[in-house]
Design an enzyme around this catalytic site. Structure first.
Site, short mmCIF file in Angstrom:
data_model
loop_
_atom_site.label_atom_id
_atom_site.label_comp_id
_atom_site.label_asym_id
_atom_site.label_seq_id
_atom_site.Cartn_x
_atom_site.Cartn_y
_atom_site.Cartn_z
N TRP A 165 0.80 -1.23 0.00
CA TRP A 165 0.00 0.00 0.00
C TRP A 165 0.83 1.27 0.00
CZ3 TRP A 165 1.91 2.12 4.31
CH2 TRP A 165 2.25 1.26 5.38
N TYR A 167 3.32 2.38 -2.09
CA TYR A 167 3.44 3.01 -3.42
C TYR A 167 2.53 2.25 -4.38
CZ TYR A 167 7.88 4.87 -1.56
OH TYR A 167 8.83 5.50 -0.82
N PRO A 168 1.23 2.42 -4.26
CA PRO A 168 0.31 1.51 -4.99
C PRO A 168 0.51 1.51 -6.50
CG PRO A 168 -0.86 2.81 -3.35
CD PRO A 168 0.53 3.36 -3.39
N LYS A 189 -2.41 -8.34 -7.63
CA LYS A 189 -3.21 -8.33 -6.39
C LYS A 189 -2.79 -7.08 -5.62
CE LYS A 189 -3.67 -9.03 -2.46
NZ LYS A 189 -4.15 -7.97 -1.54
N SER A 243 5.87 -7.08 3.56
CA SER A 243 6.60 -7.31 4.80
C SER A 243 7.44 -8.60 4.74
CB SER A 243 5.61 -7.41 5.96
OG SER A 243 4.72 -8.47 5.75
N GLY A 247 6.66 -12.34 3.16
CA GLY A 247 7.60 -12.78 2.12
C GLY A 247 8.12 -14.19 2.41
N GLU A 264 10.65 -8.29 -2.58
CA GLU A 264 11.16 -6.99 -2.11
C GLU A 264 10.55 -6.78 -0.74
OE1 GLU A 264 13.13 -4.98 -3.73
OE2 GLU A 264 12.82 -5.29 -5.87
N CYS A 298 10.15 1.15 2.01
CA CYS A 298 11.01 0.03 2.41
C CYS A 298 12.46 0.48 2.49
CB CYS A 298 10.84 -1.14 1.45
SG CYS A 298 10.68 -0.65 -0.24
N GLU A 399 11.68 -2.72 11.53
CA GLU A 399 11.15 -1.73 10.60
C GLU A 399 9.91 -1.07 11.21
OE1 GLU A 399 9.44 -3.22 6.85
OE2 GLU A 399 10.59 -1.63 5.87
P1 NAP Z 1 1.87 -7.21 3.94
O1 NAP Z 1 0.91 -7.88 4.83
O2 NAP Z 1 3.15 -7.84 3.65
O3 NAP Z 1 1.05 -6.91 2.58
C1 NAP Z 1 1.64 -6.69 1.32
C2 NAP Z 1 0.76 -7.35 0.26
O4 NAP Z 1 0.72 -8.76 0.48
C3 NAP Z 1 -0.69 -6.90 0.26
O5 NAP Z 1 -1.20 -6.89 -1.04
C4 NAP Z 1 -1.35 -7.98 1.09
O6 NAP Z 1 -2.73 -8.07 0.89
C5 NAP Z 1 -0.63 -9.20 0.60
N1 NAP Z 1 -0.67 -10.35 1.52
C6 NAP Z 1 -0.88 -10.34 2.85
N2 NAP Z 1 -0.86 -11.59 3.34
C7 NAP Z 1 -0.60 -12.41 2.29
C8 NAP Z 1 -0.46 -13.83 2.17
N3 NAP Z 1 -0.53 -14.65 3.21
N4 NAP Z 1 -0.20 -14.34 0.94
C9 NAP Z 1 -0.11 -13.53 -0.13
N5 NAP Z 1 -0.26 -12.20 -0.06
C10 NAP Z 1 -0.49 -11.63 1.14
O7 NAP Z 1 2.18 -5.78 4.50
P2 NAP Z 1 1.20 -4.84 5.36
O8 NAP Z 1 0.44 -5.64 6.36
O9 NAP Z 1 0.41 -4.06 4.40
O10 NAP Z 1 2.24 -3.95 6.11
C11 NAP Z 1 2.85 -4.48 7.28
C12 NAP Z 1 4.30 -4.12 7.32
O11 NAP Z 1 4.94 -4.55 6.12
C13 NAP Z 1 4.59 -2.64 7.35
O12 NAP Z 1 4.50 -2.15 8.64
C14 NAP Z 1 5.98 -2.61 6.80
O13 NAP Z 1 6.89 -2.90 7.81
C15 NAP Z 1 5.99 -3.70 5.80
N6 NAP Z 1 5.82 -3.23 4.42
C16 NAP Z 1 6.89 -3.20 3.61
C17 NAP Z 1 6.75 -2.75 2.33
C18 NAP Z 1 7.89 -2.68 1.39
O14 NAP Z 1 7.85 -1.91 0.45
N7 NAP Z 1 8.91 -3.49 1.55
C19 NAP Z 1 5.52 -2.32 1.86
C20 NAP Z 1 4.42 -2.39 2.71
C21 NAP Z 1 4.59 -2.86 3.99
P3 NAP Z 1 -3.75 -7.27 1.87
O15 NAP Z 1 -3.53 -5.85 1.59
O16 NAP Z 1 -5.07 -7.76 1.45
O17 NAP Z 1 -3.37 -7.66 3.26
#
Ligand code: NAP
Ligand code: MG
Length: 505
Positions: A165, A167-168, A189, A243, A247, A264, A298, A399
């Protein structure tokens, strides 16, 4: 709706209130008629409903992507034609620039200057890959006489692309552009919190001439739809940004079908400010390094190490400028720092800061949830600087993903490198020094995928972006990315006049 000031851009007419899935070239509702309600984080006002994909919808999208790849013409288009379509996507995006910027601001609460920069980069990504694909090819390799070997780069197939979310649109562009450039089909997705601009991008791809089924957009729950894509045997590759824990989960699950995976993930990137740095440049670069995008990056440079000889001079300017950063109307050109994505992220950020405070850290700026005038219901956090910390504290190790930087002193180069590398992550890093030999020497010893020397920016289209260690693997935004959406096929032939008889029979 969002307030406007004299110096804001014109908001276009209010956007549609409902957004569809894009499957096989069609805008469709969810098979269950379920939708996701989308809020503006700056105000917590509802902005739209988005169709929420079900497993049945995901199955249809995979079938469409599969058919487009296996039986469609996209990958067989002359490369110049694919390049033309990518340029057309960029041109349509450019013609809808203000709308994309506006939607991105409403969906994320980010500031105007951040959204404008990111939409610009998303456009330039398509232009970059439109050019890069023309020169992308296999190799001819040295083999013994009377043999010939060449390689072909073949598109890997159906790719699930899971977007965060922060940098959509830009993250969607980073993934869609190279994948379709090489001839893959994609299922995007988007993050549930911010799906709007990815849906528009999908519509633009169709308008530009990408055949049905090549680009499918599937907003829906990560744990359901994201996971479904990751486990599905008909998906060949997963590209994920998000996250580190998710990953790891994805990598484990993708191993069951040996999908290609690029990740990433998170970061805890250090900035090293040496005693010979241009202090003003280092202050300005470090401000941008952490507070850009409200720290929700990130590659945010969230650990700042300053040489003890210039610590006081640096910090007095850094603290003073941090306190001047403007929060408020994201559409205002004068706003530096936008909102935080949602209540849960705001709570996480404040949790780290209050824990650090309790452990004896000193808050030099910020440190509180705040509500700028007119934005009382939104999610906002003060730009925060924390000193008197150590490497055992969570705020230093983990982070935070918010506008929070920790600062420490160092004595010499060796200590600076040790501190910089003392992390599980390895995405970004910054070096501020006017001594070119030192900067190069330090850059060579930093365990990170990206080193910024006297530079506030981490990437442009063409520069590799990706991490070492637990920041993931694979590189995006560069030529190498094209290979990561391809298989390499080696074709070895014998053209000698005598038939070969290796068994000697
Ligand atoms: P996230 O849970 O890793 O979500 C990123 C993407 O993965 C979203 O599209 C999410 O969908 C999807 N996703 C979630 N669970 C999944 C699963 N089990 N299998 C496949 N895809 C899945 O990240 P977040 O909860 O939005 O953010 C939490 C933390 O992640 C942040 O506080 C930050 O530390 C880190 N983060 C890092 C980056 C980066 O650029 N490296 C970007 C965002 C967040 P939903 O939106 O439907 O959950
Ligand atoms: Mg949103």
């Amino acid at each position: 709706m969002t307030k406007t000031h004299d110096n804001t851009i014109e908001q276009e007419s209010m956007k549609r209130s409902y957004y569809h899935l894009i499957i096989n070239g069609e805008k469709v509702k969810s098979s269950t008629s379920e939708s996701i309600t989308i809020y503006n984080p700056a105000t917590n006002e509802r902005i739209a409903e988005v169709a929420k994909a079900s497993a049945e919808d995901a199955e249809k999208a995979i079938a469409a992507a599969r058919d487009a790849f296996d039986n469609g013409k996209w990958k067989k288009f002359p490369v110049g034609r694919r390049s033309q379509v990518l340029n057309k996507i960029a041109a349509i995006m450019r013609s809808r620039f203000n709308e994309l910027v506006e939607l991105e601001i409403l969906d994320t609460g980010k500031s105007l200057h951040a959204a404008q920069g990111q939409v610009t980069q998303a456009i330039e990504d398509f232009e970059f890959y439109a050019g890069a694909i023309v020169g992308h090819r296999g190799t001819v390799n040295n083999v013994p006489g009377q043999f010939h070997n060449y390689t072909e780069k073949e598109p890997v197939g159906v790719c699930a692309q899971i977007i965060p979310w922060n940098y959509p649109l830009m993250m969607a562009a980073w993934k869609v552009a190279p994948a379709i450039a090489v001839g893959c089909s994609v299922i995007v997705k988007p993050a549930s919190l911010t799906p709007l601009t990815a849906i528009i991008l999908g519509e633009i791809c169709l308008e530009a001439g990408v055949p049905a089924g090549v680009v499918n957009i599937l907003p829906g729950s990560g744990s359901e739809i994201g996971n479904f894509l990751v486990e599905h045997p008909q998906v060949d590759k997963v590209a994920f940004t998000g996250s580190t824990p998710i990953g790891k989960d994805i990598m484990g699950k993708a191993s069951q079908t040996l999908k290609r995976v690029t990740l990433e993930l998170g970061g805890k990137s250090p900035s090293l400010v040496f005693e010979d740095a241009d202090v003003d440049a280092a202050v300005d670069g470090s401000l941008f390094g952490i507070f850009y995008n409200s720290g929700q990056s990130c590659e945010a440079r969230s650990r700042l190490y300053v040489h003890e000889d210039i610590y006081d001079a640096f910090m007095s300017k850094f603290v003073e400028k941090t306190k001047k950063l403007q929060l408020g109307n994201p559409f205002d050109k004068g706003t530096h720092v936008g909102a935080i994505i949602d209540q849960s992220q705001l709570d996480t950020i404040d949790g780290y800061v209050q824990a650090a405070r309790e452990e004896g850290a000193t808050i030099l700026a910020g440190g509180r949830v705040v509500n700028p005038e007119g934005y009382e219901n939104g999610f906002w956090y003060e730009p925060t600087i924390i000193a008197d910390v150590n490497h055992d504290m969570a705020v230093v190790k983990e982070e935070v993903f918010g506008p929070v930087v920790v600062v420490m002193k160092f004595k010499d180069e060796k200590e600076a490198i040790r501190l910089a590398n003392d992390t599980d992550y390895g995405l970004g890093s910054a070096i501020w020094s006017t001594d070119g030999a030192r900067a190069t020497r330090v850059a060579n010893q930093i365990q990170a995928g990206i080193v910024m020397i006297n530079c506030p920016f981490s990437a442009f289209p063409g520069t590799p972006f990706g991490g070492y260690k637990q920041s993931g693997f694979g590189r995006e935004l560069c030529i190498e990315t094209l290979d990561l959406y391809c298989e390499t096929k080696s074709i070895l032939s014998y053209y000698g006049s005598r038939s070969l008889n290796p068994f000697g029979l």
